[in-house]
Design an enzyme around this catalytic site. Structure first.
Site, mmCIF file in Angstrom:
data_model
loop_
_atom_site.group_PDB
_atom_site.id
_atom_site.type_symbol
_atom_site.label_atom_id
_atom_site.label_comp_id
_atom_site.label_asym_id
_atom_site.label_seq_id
_atom_site.Cartn_x
_atom_site.Cartn_y
_atom_site.Cartn_z
ATOM 1 N N TYR A 138 8.593 -8.940 -9.853
ATOM 2 C CA TYR A 138 9.927 -8.403 -10.132
ATOM 3 C C TYR A 138 10.884 -9.521 -10.530
ATOM 4 C CZ TYR A 138 7.928 -4.319 -7.982
ATOM 5 O OH TYR A 138 7.100 -3.253 -7.706
ATOM 6 N N ARG A 171 1.513 -1.843 -3.487
ATOM 7 C CA ARG A 171 1.848 -1.190 -2.220
ATOM 8 C C ARG A 171 2.197 0.258 -2.460
ATOM 9 N NH1 ARG A 171 7.548 -1.649 0.480
ATOM 10 N NH2 ARG A 171 7.723 0.020 -1.077
ATOM 11 N N GLU A 207 -0.031 0.662 -20.756
ATOM 12 C CA GLU A 207 -0.082 1.483 -19.542
ATOM 13 C C GLU A 207 0.183 2.947 -19.865
ATOM 14 O OE1 GLU A 207 1.702 -0.005 -15.832
ATOM 15 O OE2 GLU A 207 2.883 1.854 -15.823
#
Length: 310
Positions: free
Chosen positions: A162, A122, A32
């Protein structure tokens, strides 16, 4: 000195194992990045990309700034990865400060740029806001975004999860329900928030399985580049930093080379133990620096094809 049976067994395990964390060659990795702000940062990012391409990652993902603040830079970075490297590009997309119609347009732009993978999130509340509130006509959750993307184009879709519970979730059960909603909406993979002990991930994986969720869980690995910054990041996302880590990195603030050696060793050992528990894909948060991620992959036996063939 007489060794007990337990000590002899432990000694045998230590002597039988290799002196490095190499694992069999069935390991996949992904990396990433965040979009660069300056020309110098752009050059550093692209150097990191070029360094990691030979490791044949499953994909490179590029983050999306809070409130869509990096929309153009994210798109430019993702489009260049898609156009100039053989590695699939994955674009992050969030619900913050955008209507559903605006997100449809962005999704179309990515599709036309050759991007086939979206990391649907989100998103964090904009600065100064305590909780997320969708704009009028916007999506209320990542699950809604996943559903809309699925209708728009046949994207591959990753979402977040998570292991230590999202800081805004009212309970671990509610957090699992949110993951289930994303999976039911069409997500095929969940990339985890970073964590530092293998049992943290294994316990979470067991809870996901017990809830009847059949979704690929990919552990997110964050190598330590700056311990003080890491503890601040961890506090913001409900991640426990074990006391042994504070002790291990104490005294290394002004010794970056030594800190990198320790960080690579710790992360490689974490990955090795996760591998022993059945994990076969690791996602590295590079912070736009390739050295640590490359070193960790090297320790794990993930190397360029010409090196493996030598």
């Amino acid at each position: 000195m007489t060794l007990s049976l337990n000590q002899m067994a432990e000694a045998a395990r230590a002597l039988d194992g290799p002196l490095f964390a190499d694992v069999p060659g069935d390991l996949a990795v992904s990396f990433e990045f965040f979009p660069p702000k300056t020309p110098a940062m752009h050059d550093a990012l692209w150097q990191a990309v070029e360094t990691l391409v030979p490791l044949n990652p499953r994909f490179f993902s590029v983050t999306y700034g809070a409130g869509g603040t990096t929309r153009e830079r994210t798109h430019a970075t993702v489009a260049r990865i898609a156009a100039e490297t053989p590695v699939p590009a994955a674009a992050h997309l969030t619900c913050v400060n955008a209507t559903a119609e605006e997100l449809d347009v962005i999704a179309d732009e990515y599709w036309h740029a050759g991007v086939r993978h979206i990391v649907a999130l989100r998103g964090d509340p904009p600065g100064g806001e305590a909780s997320f509130t969708p704009v009028a006509g916007g999506h209320a959750s990542a699950a809604d975004l996943v559903k809309a993307l699925r209708k728009r184009h046949p994207f591959e879709i990753s979402v977040s999860c998570y292991p230590e519970t999202h800081p805004e979730a009212p309970s671990p059960t509610a957090d699992l329900e949110a993951l289930k909603a994303k999976h039911d909406a069409g997500a095929s993979r969940a990339i985890s928030q970073f964590f530092f002990e293998p049992d943290t991930f294994f316990r979470f994986r067991d809870k996901v399985a017990a809830a009847g969720l059949d979704v690929e869980l990919v552990p997110g690995i964050l190598p330590v580049t700056n311990f003080a910054n890491l503890t601040r990041m961890a506090a913001g996302c409900n991640t426990n930093v074990p006391a042994w880590m504070a002790k291990l990195f104490a005294g290394l603030d002004d010794k970056p080379a030594a800190r990198q050696l320790v960080a690579a060793t710790v992360a490689a050992e974490l990955a090795r133990r996760l591998y022993a528990g059945g994990v076969r894909h690791f996602h590295f948060y590079t912070l736009n620096r390739a050295e640590l991620s490359y070193a960790i992959c090297h320790l794990l036996g993930v190397r360029p094809a010409e090196v493996l063939a030598a």
